[in-house]
Design an enzyme around this catalytic site. Structure first.
Site, PDB file in Angstrom:
ATOM      1  N   PRO A  13      15.132   0.667   8.387  1.00  0.00           N
ATOM      2  CA  PRO A  13      16.138   0.876  10.143  1.00  0.00           C
ATOM      3  C   PRO A  13      17.172   0.180  10.261  1.00  0.00           C
ATOM      4  O   PRO A  13      17.193  -0.822   9.394  1.00  0.00           O
ATOM      5  CB  PRO A  13      14.828   0.124  10.648  1.00  0.00           C
ATOM      6  CG  PRO A  13      14.064  -0.968   9.016  1.00  0.00           C
ATOM      7  CD  PRO A  13      14.160   0.213   8.205  1.00  0.00           C
ATOM      8  N   ASN A  14      17.355   1.257  11.369  1.00  0.00           N
ATOM      9  CA  ASN A  14      18.854   0.607  11.833  1.00  0.00           C
ATOM     10  C   ASN A  14      19.890   0.665  11.198  1.00  0.00           C
ATOM     11  O   ASN A  14      21.188   0.232  11.285  1.00  0.00           O
ATOM     12  CB  ASN A  14      18.572  -0.819  12.718  1.00  0.00           C
ATOM     13  CG  ASN A  14      17.255  -1.190  13.501  1.00  0.00           C
ATOM     14  OD1 ASN A  14      17.201   0.088  14.326  1.00  0.00           O
ATOM     15  ND2 ASN A  14      16.950  -2.243  12.655  1.00  0.00           N
ATOM     16  N   ARG A  64      25.891  -0.845  15.138  1.00  0.00           N
ATOM     17  CA  ARG A  64      25.244  -2.395  14.888  1.00  0.00           C
ATOM     18  C   ARG A  64      26.322  -3.506  14.400  1.00  0.00           C
ATOM     19  O   ARG A  64      27.122  -3.299  13.556  1.00  0.00           O
ATOM     20  CB  ARG A  64      23.732  -1.821  14.300  1.00  0.00           C
ATOM     21  CG  ARG A  64      24.072  -1.711  13.458  1.00  0.00           C
ATOM     22  CD  ARG A  64      22.956  -2.060  12.179  1.00  0.00           C
ATOM     23  NE  ARG A  64      22.026  -3.192  11.897  1.00  0.00           N
ATOM     24  CZ  ARG A  64      21.223  -3.387  11.793  1.00  0.00           C
ATOM     25  NH1 ARG A  64      20.793  -3.002  10.338  1.00  0.00           N
ATOM     26  NH2 ARG A  64      20.755  -4.621  10.957  1.00  0.00           N
ATOM     27  N   TYR A  81      28.309  -5.660   9.530  1.00  0.00           N
ATOM     28  CA  TYR A  81      28.083  -4.465   8.847  1.00  0.00           C
ATOM     29  C   TYR A  81      29.309  -3.789   8.632  1.00  0.00           C
ATOM     30  O   TYR A  81      29.096  -2.441   8.037  1.00  0.00           O
ATOM     31  CB  TYR A  81      26.832  -3.754   9.035  1.00  0.00           C
ATOM     32  CG  TYR A  81      25.549  -4.627   9.278  1.00  0.00           C
ATOM     33  CD1 TYR A  81      24.783  -4.411   8.164  1.00  0.00           C
ATOM     34  CD2 TYR A  81      25.042  -5.037  10.044  1.00  0.00           C
ATOM     35  CE1 TYR A  81      23.638  -6.005   8.207  1.00  0.00           C
ATOM     36  CE2 TYR A  81      23.963  -5.787  10.760  1.00  0.00           C
ATOM     37  CZ  TYR A  81      23.235  -6.109   9.540  1.00  0.00           C
ATOM     38  OH  TYR A  81      21.703  -7.287   9.793  1.00  0.00           O
ATOM     39  N   ASN A 110      17.740   0.703   0.317  1.00  0.00           N
ATOM     40  CA  ASN A 110      18.248  -1.151   1.179  1.00  0.00           C
ATOM     41  C   ASN A 110      17.425  -0.525   2.500  1.00  0.00           C
ATOM     42  O   ASN A 110      17.459  -0.461   3.210  1.00  0.00           O
ATOM     43  CB  ASN A 110      19.454  -0.782   2.420  1.00  0.00           C
ATOM     44  CG  ASN A 110      19.915  -1.584   3.279  1.00  0.00           C
ATOM     45  OD1 ASN A 110      18.931  -2.859   2.990  1.00  0.00           O
ATOM     46  ND2 ASN A 110      21.261  -1.917   3.460  1.00  0.00           N
ATOM     47  N   ALA A 157      15.520  -4.593   7.756  1.00  0.00           N
ATOM     48  CA  ALA A 157      14.290  -5.967   7.878  1.00  0.00           C
ATOM     49  C   ALA A 157      13.078  -5.593   7.416  1.00  0.00           C
ATOM     50  O   ALA A 157      12.751  -6.620   6.946  1.00  0.00           O
ATOM     51  CB  ALA A 157      13.907  -5.898   9.835  1.00  0.00           C
ATOM     52  N   GLU A 204      18.153  -2.869  -5.135  1.00  0.00           N
ATOM     53  CA  GLU A 204      18.101  -3.576  -4.173  1.00  0.00           C
ATOM     54  C   GLU A 204      19.646  -4.009  -3.300  1.00  0.00           C
ATOM     55  O   GLU A 204      20.301  -4.433  -4.041  1.00  0.00           O
ATOM     56  CB  GLU A 204      17.944  -5.036  -4.107  1.00  0.00           C
ATOM     57  CG  GLU A 204      17.279  -4.825  -2.292  1.00  0.00           C
ATOM     58  CD  GLU A 204      16.777  -7.366  -2.434  1.00  0.00           C
ATOM     59  OE1 GLU A 204      16.400  -7.326  -3.365  1.00  0.00           O
ATOM     60  OE2 GLU A 204      16.558  -7.118  -1.411  1.00  0.00           O
ATOM     61  N   HIS A 221      22.037  -4.522  -0.719  1.00  0.00           N
ATOM     62  CA  HIS A 221      22.578  -5.732   1.247  1.00  0.00           C
ATOM     63  C   HIS A 221      23.687  -5.278   1.658  1.00  0.00           C
ATOM     64  O   HIS A 221      24.764  -6.257   0.621  1.00  0.00           O
ATOM     65  CB  HIS A 221      22.104  -6.690   1.355  1.00  0.00           C
ATOM     66  CG  HIS A 221      19.895  -6.763   1.518  1.00  0.00           C
ATOM     67  ND1 HIS A 221      18.779  -5.869   1.524  1.00  0.00           N
ATOM     68  CD2 HIS A 221      20.033  -7.390  -0.181  1.00  0.00           C
ATOM     69  CE1 HIS A 221      18.226  -5.975   1.592  1.00  0.00           C
ATOM     70  NE2 HIS A 221      17.766  -6.753   0.456  1.00  0.00           N
ATOM     71  N   ILE A 222      23.826  -5.038   2.356  1.00  0.00           N
ATOM     72  CA  ILE A 222      25.612  -5.010   2.715  1.00  0.00           C
ATOM     73  C   ILE A 222      26.118  -6.413   3.129  1.00  0.00           C
ATOM     74  O   ILE A 222      27.288  -7.134   2.729  1.00  0.00           O
ATOM     75  CB  ILE A 222      26.002  -3.671   4.215  1.00  0.00           C
ATOM     76  CG1 ILE A 222      25.850  -2.510   3.734  1.00  0.00           C
ATOM     77  CG2 ILE A 222      26.929  -3.997   4.430  1.00  0.00           C
ATOM     78  CD1 ILE A 222      24.901  -1.829   5.151  1.00  0.00           C
ATOM     79  N   ARG A 278      22.621 -16.293   5.119  1.00  0.00           N
ATOM     80  CA  ARG A 278      22.722 -16.050   6.404  1.00  0.00           C
ATOM     81  C   ARG A 278      21.324 -16.962   7.098  1.00  0.00           C
ATOM     82  O   ARG A 278      20.452 -17.762   6.192  1.00  0.00           O
ATOM     83  CB  ARG A 278      22.567 -14.496   6.986  1.00  0.00           C
ATOM     84  CG  ARG A 278      23.635 -13.414   6.481  1.00  0.00           C
ATOM     85  CD  ARG A 278      23.559 -11.602   7.031  1.00  0.00           C
ATOM     86  NE  ARG A 278      22.941 -11.671   8.767  1.00  0.00           N
ATOM     87  CZ  ARG A 278      22.817 -10.662   8.771  1.00  0.00           C
ATOM     88  NH1 ARG A 278      22.575  -9.131   7.985  1.00  0.00           N
ATOM     89  NH2 ARG A 278      22.410 -10.788   9.848  1.00  0.00           N
ATOM     90  N   ARG A 281      15.732 -13.866   6.454  1.00  0.00           N
ATOM     91  CA  ARG A 281      16.834 -13.004   5.945  1.00  0.00           C
ATOM     92  C   ARG A 281      16.603 -13.310   3.986  1.00  0.00           C
ATOM     93  O   ARG A 281      17.073 -12.301   2.652  1.00  0.00           O
ATOM     94  CB  ARG A 281      17.954 -12.716   5.741  1.00  0.00           C
ATOM     95  CG  ARG A 281      17.953 -12.185   7.609  1.00  0.00           C
ATOM     96  CD  ARG A 281      19.852 -12.372   7.595  1.00  0.00           C
ATOM     97  NE  ARG A 281      19.336 -11.147   9.481  1.00  0.00           N
ATOM     98  CZ  ARG A 281      18.795 -10.409  10.213  1.00  0.00           C
ATOM     99  NH1 ARG A 281      18.627  -9.484   9.247  1.00  0.00           N
ATOM    100  NH2 ARG A 281      19.340 -11.022  11.353  1.00  0.00           N
TER     101      ARG A 281
HETATM  102  C1  DQA Z   1      20.709  -5.843   5.887  1.00  0.00           C
HETATM  103  C2  DQA Z   1      19.864  -7.525   5.931  1.00  0.00           C
HETATM  104  C3  DQA Z   1      19.215  -6.919   6.666  1.00  0.00           C
HETATM  105  O1  DQA Z   1      18.501  -8.510   6.536  1.00  0.00           O
HETATM  106  C4  DQA Z   1      18.785  -6.507   7.766  1.00  0.00           C
HETATM  107  O2  DQA Z   1      17.782  -6.528   8.679  1.00  0.00           O
HETATM  108  C5  DQA Z   1      19.561  -5.379   7.993  1.00  0.00           C
HETATM  109  C6  DQA Z   1      20.360  -4.916   7.027  1.00  0.00           C
HETATM  110  C7  DQA Z   1      21.865  -5.093   5.315  1.00  0.00           C
HETATM  111  O3  DQA Z   1      22.083  -3.972   4.723  1.00  0.00           O
HETATM  112  O4  DQA Z   1      23.255  -6.497   5.012  1.00  0.00           O
HETATM  113  O5  DQA Z   1      18.937  -4.067   8.837  1.00  0.00           O
HETATM  114  O6  DQA Z   1      19.756  -4.993   5.101  1.00  0.00           O
END
Ligand code: DQA
Length: 143
Positions: free
Chosen positions: A9-10, A17, A22, A73, A76, A97, A99-100, A106, A110
């Protein structure tokens, strides 16, 4: 080699965003960058994104027998989803896995990853370059 890149998501909102966290690169640019890298390395790649947990489960399940590696990735859902963990365990396709942002530095929520134990490697805080590193890791594991 066939790799599926799965984004949660997102991540379709990349570039819009929270650019301070990011970055300014859009999701379309990220997809293009991954596809170009894989073209050069002669890796067959599919880059997908969904905002829906069940769709992400389907995307993982479809990898069974069809893909050699997964880059994921989950956004959330990383911090909430037992379903994604179970799906990764079910297919047992090598997964990395990504994460950007540097999730471990953080908010406390997270710092929990439900999927981590089902992944062969975790890359955090390397920006979008982390996807390339994950693909290269899977490709290097294969040889
Ligand atoms: C994320 C980190 C997550 O905590 C967050 O909810 C994201 C992006 C990252 O790529 O850093 O949506 O996965």
């Amino acid at each position: 080699m066939k790799i599926r890149v799965i984004n949660g998501p997102n991540l379709n909102m990349l570039g819009i965003r929270e650019p301070d966290i990011y970055g300014k690169v859009t999701y379309a640019d990220l997809k293009k960058m991954i596809e170009e890298h894989c073209r050069q390395r002669k890796i067959d790649v599919e880059v997908l994104q969904s905002n829906h947990e069940g769709d992400l489960v389907d995307m993982i399940q479809e990898c069974y027998g069809n893909f050699d590696g997964i880059v994921i990735n989950p956004g959330a859902y990383t911090h909430t989803s037992v379903a994604l963990l179970d799906a990764l365990k079910a297919v047992s396709v090598p997964a990395v896995e990504v994460h950007i942002s540097e999730v471990d530095k953080r908010e406390e929520f997270r710092q929990i990853s439900y999927i981590r134990s089902a992944c062969i490697k975790t890359i955090t805080g390397h920006g979008i370059q982390g996807y390339i590193e994950a693909i290269d890791h899977l490709a290097n594991c294969e040889v």
